[in-house]
Scaffold this motif. Sequence first.
Motif, mmCIF file in Angstrom:
data_model
loop_
_atom_site.group_PDB
_atom_site.id
_atom_site.type_symbol
_atom_site.label_atom_id
_atom_site.label_comp_id
_atom_site.label_asym_id
_atom_site.label_seq_id
_atom_site.Cartn_x
_atom_site.Cartn_y
_atom_site.Cartn_z
ATOM 1 N N ALA A 130 37.741 3.860 9.684
ATOM 2 C CA ALA A 130 39.244 4.317 9.841
ATOM 3 C C ALA A 130 40.149 3.500 9.723
ATOM 4 O O ALA A 130 41.435 3.360 9.478
ATOM 5 N N ARG A 131 40.049 1.973 10.178
ATOM 6 C CA ARG A 131 40.883 0.913 10.415
ATOM 7 C C ARG A 131 41.350 0.726 8.882
ATOM 8 O O ARG A 131 42.222 -0.178 8.823
ATOM 9 N N PHE A 132 40.488 0.937 8.019
ATOM 10 C CA PHE A 132 40.729 0.464 6.435
ATOM 11 C C PHE A 132 42.064 1.518 5.854
ATOM 12 O O PHE A 132 41.765 2.651 5.259
ATOM 13 N N ILE A 177 48.427 5.843 3.847
ATOM 14 C CA ILE A 177 47.067 5.608 4.436
ATOM 15 C C ILE A 177 46.085 6.553 3.511
ATOM 16 O O ILE A 177 45.212 6.113 3.140
ATOM 17 N N VAL A 212 47.411 -0.614 6.049
ATOM 18 C CA VAL A 212 48.381 -1.172 6.543
ATOM 19 C C VAL A 212 48.447 -2.727 6.864
ATOM 20 O O VAL A 212 49.495 -3.181 6.715
ATOM 21 N N ARG A 213 47.418 -3.189 7.272
ATOM 22 C CA ARG A 213 47.284 -4.582 7.623
ATOM 23 C C ARG A 213 46.730 -5.455 6.579
ATOM 24 O O ARG A 213 47.222 -6.703 6.619
ATOM 25 N N TYR A 214 45.713 -5.305 5.900
ATOM 26 C CA TYR A 214 44.923 -6.092 5.010
ATOM 27 C C TYR A 214 44.166 -5.329 4.124
ATOM 28 O O TYR A 214 44.178 -3.950 4.277
ATOM 29 N N PHE A 236 40.320 -9.901 0.482
ATOM 30 C CA PHE A 236 40.261 -9.908 2.031
ATOM 31 C C PHE A 236 39.252 -11.154 2.198
ATOM 32 O O PHE A 236 38.278 -11.394 1.889
ATOM 33 N N TRP A 268 54.414 6.641 5.475
ATOM 34 C CA TRP A 268 53.249 6.201 5.980
ATOM 35 C C TRP A 268 51.880 7.135 5.850
ATOM 36 O O TRP A 268 50.690 6.731 5.905
ATOM 37 N N TYR A 272 44.893 8.766 13.253
ATOM 38 C CA TYR A 272 45.884 7.703 12.520
ATOM 39 C C TYR A 272 47.483 7.505 12.931
ATOM 40 O O TYR A 272 47.632 8.504 13.200
ATOM 41 N N PRO A 312 45.669 -0.152 15.341
ATOM 42 C CA PRO A 312 44.926 -0.818 14.345
ATOM 43 C C PRO A 312 43.697 -0.273 13.745
ATOM 44 O O PRO A 312 43.423 -0.346 12.619
ATOM 45 N N LYS A 313 43.020 0.174 14.897
ATOM 46 C CA LYS A 313 41.670 0.486 14.457
ATOM 47 C C LYS A 313 41.498 2.177 14.015
ATOM 48 O O LYS A 313 40.475 2.308 13.765
ATOM 49 N N PRO A 369 39.501 -14.770 8.318
ATOM 50 C CA PRO A 369 39.961 -15.932 8.992
ATOM 51 C C PRO A 369 39.039 -16.744 10.075
ATOM 52 O O PRO A 369 39.248 -17.306 11.010
ATOM 53 N N ARG A 384 43.300 5.170 1.029
ATOM 54 C CA ARG A 384 41.907 5.416 1.270
ATOM 55 C C ARG A 384 41.236 6.024 0.230
ATOM 56 O O ARG A 384 40.073 5.813 -0.127
#
Lengths: 476, 475
Positions: free
Chosen positions: B322-324, B343, B327-329, B100, B339, A84, A89-90, B103, B347
């Motif tokens: 893990a991308r959730f 995270i 941070v971004r959406y 969410f 940070w 992390y 991003p991923k 797009p 989560r």
Amino acid sequence: MSTRYETVIGLETHIELKTETKAFCSCAVEFGAEPNTHCCPVCTGMPGALPVLNAKAVEFAVKAGLLLHCRVSLRSKLDRKNYYYPDLPKAYQISQYDQPICTGGWLEIPSGGGTKRIRIERLHLEEDAGKLIHGEGGTLLDCNRCGVPLIEIVTMPDFRSAEEVTAYLQLLRERIRFAGLSDCRMNEGSLRCDVNLSIRPLGSHALGERAELKNLNSFQFAAKAIAYEERRQAAVLDAGGALFPETRGFDEGTGETFPMRRKESQSDYRFFPEPDLPPIVLTQEQVARWASELPELPDVLRERWRATYGVNRETAEALTVTRAAAEAFERAAALTRFPKLLATLLAADPARLAEGEIPVSAEHLAALSDLLGEKTIGSGTAKELLALLWKEDQDPREAVGRLGLGKITDRAVLEPLTREILADSPRAAADYRAGKKAALQSLLGQAMRRTQGRADPDVTRELFLASLQAEPRKEE
Amino acid sequence: MDKVCGMTALGLSAALRRRELSAREAALACLARMEEREPQLHAYLTVSRDEALAEADAADRRLAAGEPLSPLDGVPMAVKDNLCTKGVRTTCASRMLEGFVPPYDAEAVSRLGRAGAVLLGKTNLDEFAMGSDTGTSAFGPTANPIDPSRVPGGSSGGSAAAVAAGEALFALGSDTGGSVRQPAALCGVVGLRPTYGRISRYGLVGFGPSLDQVGLVTKDARDCAAVLAATAGFDPHDATSSRQSPGAYLDGIGDGVRGMRAALVRESLAEAEPCVRRELLRAVAKLESLGARVDELSLPFLKDMLPAYHILGSAEASSNLARFDGVRYGFRASGVSDWRQLIRESRSRGFGLEVKRRILLGTFVLTKEQRDAYEKARRLRRKTASSMAAALSYYDFLLLPTSPEVAWKRGEKRDPVAMYRSDLFVVPASIAGLPAVSVPFGEENGLPVGVQLVGRAFGERELLRAACAVEEGRA
């Protein structure tokens, strides 16, 4: 550092590949663009978005491996490296774990008057992360760099000094740049280097506990960090202390390294095969074709030019600034009777050479150096003509005629000119006669100025000397 | 309303072309059915009524001009809420993705859009498709339309319930370890998991990329063939999608099974409830009477596949989810100071219990210390795939139950391992990447039973032909 220790260094170098698009999506790769203007669902890790491998990134990685004499794996795979960090991003980096695309190469560097082989353990393909921009209101994320293709080149612990490290990095950068695979700009982060350094008592073959040095943003800083770290580790051991594996940063202000984290707490990246991407499968033919597309190495070219044309090292280095420049010289050199003159002429403006494509045809470059070699034009005129050809490619012989740039050798034209100058410069004439031979240069200079450099220097000199010696010295 | 809601997609398609009714009327009928049944069923998470009616009107204009885009032009459909829909919120039934709005459309969704199908809304699922009864949805469970006191199965329970209740004529789901086939069986509809790579996964918020496939829920095998024809095919945005051209799935679908060779997986009989075993054997007899030859075949490591599936699926899920990170959406925890905390808190608060359980399991099996279990699961997967492929080089299809039991009472299975066990028969095809279809065959106390046919890789045409014969032979 104490002479009782030997330094052992291995390097991990990351190089951003200069592909048009990113490793796994079709976003453009461009340094310095407005933040978040080159990103899409794939490189920002949106739900459901999938990576597709850029074939160009594979080609560039293989070509880099070939430049370093690596074995190319016809079958390799991509893996996920899980961790992390807000710039990832991923939350995993697509990388290569146990089957890198290239293994086992070497690079020969100059060392102590001779050469030394630095062994390359592996070269693998991976993706870059984004950039965090820390500000007063908080931290912002720029995803433009997310997914830019990188190669990581890992050497064996073969370096023994900062000089060897610098020599390796310079040679590596030159080759990668020359082949057009990357810009390798350390200040822009397209070349990044981590130094793994340990010391051991002279004569020992065991490796000491190593420190990994990070944030080295120039060759100079890398050398400074190495020098500092050698001293620091020696001081610890001399004082009876013990070293431990750790990651250290480098402070550009103080020139010192500082601890970042101990390595025992090293995270487990939980590598596993990337299920979204099939293995990378190459054919022998594909690799052979890529090998054939690589340019001759710049050091090989320089040596050949020295041996066949007598081109000196500095000039040859200027000509190998880019592949395009080197190839333009190669082609034109084969067509002219005066290749060495051509080399000097081209190398005189290194910035222009480095710009990219050479806009002048080989025939015209050759004709230009022939004009110079035949003394139809002087070197000043040759430089002017080259600038002209650079703007608009044309036959220099025609340009000389059309613009009246040819050298003036006609005594009927030059003799009145020298008389005129002598009349205008009684002082210089007197100085010469008084034994100041340098005064002749100033007279020649005037002749050149008045003819825009076209006066033939040999004939003009002869005419000046004849006049100066013919006229009686008044004192006598 | 009842007329439309009882039709098959192809039946409606024919009626639309004859202009016996309009696409708008068809959409309105499904919307009316929703009003009637949704309070009880909760099959949908989002209904996009206005957009649906606009799409239906556009379809009517094409139909009136005699220029339909495909046999599905104007047919109302539902899409599982883990497939991205441009401009329509996509939640994966998780707080994590609350709000969410993607797009972009998932490739399967945009293909159906190009075929003219009308999107009615997004259906409920187990959170991030992790579950077998649509009970782990953060927005509440879905009920089985046949008996609302029972589960619809899962994780595509919303899609199966919507189709079974006539709230849509067909639906998209996803099948990682049976998530389309099992709810189809429990709700009495057809569920197809195509060959891995047959339908693009682009835009599917999956959890195990090497196992995930977009799946189809339809009223019969013919509809299934029609929807597969509209969705299958290579997608340059999915590196695992196949370049093999899709088949003409409807051609010869009614030709029957005469001369086909099938294998009943012996171990499955012992593991199934008596009513399921009874119906499976009845299906065997039916196939034989229709001219197929049915042998018995042993898949001795059938029971090992379930743990192997959970190791591999959870390992991939731990990385895929893990991308959730807030941070971004999606969901972002408030009141955090750095940070790492951002995270961790996002989560911790965003994910539900089952998702956390699988992330923990997956993280655990990927650690250096537990690597053996992961590698063992990978070996078993290769072994499964090769032995099933070997069997299918001789047999046209394998026969198994879909679910070991009929729909159970809601809230009955609280033990996660008991829940996992309900996927015993659907997991092998997932692990091997083979196509498999569940077809309703018989019932127990009014509750439907499904039989499962597993076919050759990219052999969906033959598989659906066999499914069609089973379907017509039922009664």
